[in-house]
Design a protein around this motif. Structure first.
Motif, mmCIF file in Angstrom:
data_model
loop_
_atom_site.group_PDB
_atom_site.id
_atom_site.type_symbol
_atom_site.label_atom_id
_atom_site.label_comp_id
_atom_site.label_asym_id
_atom_site.label_seq_id
_atom_site.Cartn_x
_atom_site.Cartn_y
_atom_site.Cartn_z
ATOM 1 N N MET A 169 38.196 10.636 -12.788
ATOM 2 C CA MET A 169 37.196 11.645 -12.427
ATOM 3 C C MET A 169 35.878 11.325 -13.127
ATOM 4 N N ARG B 245 34.720 12.623 -1.972
ATOM 5 C CA ARG B 245 34.114 13.512 -2.960
ATOM 6 C C ARG B 245 34.771 14.893 -2.919
ATOM 7 N N GLU C 232 38.096 15.005 -4.820
ATOM 8 C CA GLU C 232 37.885 15.178 -6.260
ATOM 9 C C GLU C 232 37.605 16.633 -6.601
ATOM 10 N N ARG D 31 40.871 18.660 -6.396
ATOM 11 C CA ARG D 31 41.746 18.344 -7.533
ATOM 12 C C ARG D 31 41.209 18.935 -8.832
#
Length: 450
Positions: free
Chosen positions: A1, A330, A333, A336
């Motif tokens: 990340m 994107r 991410e 998550r």
């Protein structure tokens, strides 16, 4: 990340999540020149005058000093957050102003969702009637800074309206690529009114996006779709503004419609930054809601993002009728990071939610109602609990799609949205009295039945 801010150095850079390359702030390419990956803007940590990193409380006070009719600061709800959006914009800012949109509570909407603490953040109150203005003020400002000769975008309607308006203010020629026969009238007329050259492409949105990317590369036009990282810098201010409106006391959930996934990506970036800066103590969960006929991201989520799904999109919610979302990686991410969820709702559920939102005196375009429909589904499934606080984002104004309103209220094919058809009468007070009596009888009928 990725880290939300630069580890060292001052100013901002454009960072590639795919290969790790960094590019100067004023590099005009909207994607990585090395690998073609999507870029992210990484700013230096905000500091005070002596160079000491600002605390969350200091930033909250600074943001509060810029608002609305205040004689100091910037009236824009985007540029209020300039220190974490585009610190070095200087005099290049192209602003309407935008932002400062309402955070509303309506009992009817909360009752429909099924929990008491529901707010709706109405981005349809932006100048051209959608959240796209937030991204476009920053993207157009960057176009001015890099000396662009023209700007362009592919669009399902809202992006083209915003691009046309901001390009006109900046004095830049604008090209918009829209799928022929698939753009709501309210959006198309805005684009024409603001003077953009409108190209009706024989294909869907995904065809338009591929074409405009090719044109941008070969013809040197500055691309302003949400793959442009500066667009997301503007759109992330939706989250900063709603958090500020809640006194920086983050809700449990932020629920939003999902199409090309620019907002999902932008919201995730905003939450990473807000938490890193100490503006919020905990991170809300994101819920991205797609229309069932255009739900590739929901399908990927169901597979734990092991595969990237693409579909041939079909939904009456035209603003999210996208089968191959450009900001997929994107957005993954963002989901998550926030322990978020992705789901889909049917067109019938979208229209039913829209009916409630409209009847509450708030109103929105169909795609916006996906957030409320999605929140209702999450309550029904037990993922949103009774005591949770929820913010549903409405992305577009009710007049963005007048055609669907006419169909909903004059077409018996939409039983999930009981019609409110206009009634033709004689020029006689007695005829008015008959209408009032009939309406009163209809209101009594459900009570008698219960």
């Amino acid at each position: 990340m990725s880290q939300p801010f630069r580890d060292s150095g001052s100013g901002s850079v454009q960072w590639c999540a795919a290969c790790g390359a960094e590019w100067p702030e004023l590099a005009p390419e909207p994607q990585c020149a090395s690998c073609g990956g999507l870029l992210e803007i990484r700013h230096a940590m905000p500091t005070d005058a002596s160079g000491v990193p600002s605390t969350g409380a200091e930033l909250q006070r600074a943001f509060a000093g810029h608002c609305c009719a205040r004689p100091i600061g910037h009236p824009s709800g985007v540029w209020r957050f300039q220190s974490i959006v585009m610190p070095s914009a200087g005099d290049a800012i192209v602003s309407w102003p935008e932002g400062n949109t309402a955070l509303l509570q309506r009992r009817a909407i909360a009752a429909y969702v099924g929990v008491e603490a529901v707010h709706v953040k109405h981005e349809g109150m932006n100048p051209t009637g959608s959240f796209k203005d937030r991204g476009m003020t920053v993207g157009t400002t960057q176009a001015v800074r890099v000396g662009a000769s023209a700007v362009a975008c592919a669009s399902t309607g809202n992006t083209s309206a915003a691009l046309a308006a901001y390009a006109a203010q900046a004095g830049l020629p604008a090209l918009v690529f829209v799928p022929a026969g698939q753009v709501a009238l309210g959006k198309l007329t805005q684009t024409l009114a603001y003077g953009a050259r409108t190209l009706l492409v024989r294909g869907d949105f995904d065809d338009c996006l591929r074409l405009v990317q090719d044109a941008a590369r070969e013809l040197g036009i500055y691309l302003l779709n949400s793959i442009n990282p500066w667009r997301l810098e503007g759109q992330k201010t939706i989250v900063f503004e709603l958090l500020q409106q809640l006194g920086w006391d983050a809700p449990e959930w932020i629920v939003l419609p999902a199409g090309n996934l620019g907002n999902t990506a932008a919201f995730g970036k905003a939450l990473r930054e807000a938490h890193a800066l100490g503006l919020i103590a905990r991170v809300p969960r994101l819920a991205s809601v797609q229309a069932a006929g255009a739900a590739p991201f929901a399908a990927s989520f169901a597979d734990a993002f092991r595969t990237r799904t693409r579909v041939q999109a079909e939904t009456l919610a035209t603003a999210i009728r996208i089968g191959d979302p450009a900001s997929h990686d994107r957005a993954v991410e963002a989901i998550r990071f926030s322990d978020g969820v992705v789901l889909s709702v049917s067109d019938a559920e979208i229209l039913a939610a829209k009916r409630v939102i409209d009847a509450a005196g708030v109103g929105c375009e169909p795609a916006s109602a996906a957030s409320v429909a999605g929140a209702r589904a999450l309550v029904r499934d037990g993922r949103i609990r009774a005591g949770d606080r929820v913010v549903c984002v409405l992305t577009g104004h009710v007049l963005k799609d007048p055609g669907i309103l006419v169909r909903m209220h004059q077409d018996a094919a939409f039983p999930e949205a009981p019609p409110n058809s206009p009634i033709e009468i004689d020029a006689d007070v007695g005829a008015v009295a008959q209408v009032l009596a009939r309406d009163a009888a209809m209101r009594r009928a459900p009570d008698a039945a219960s």
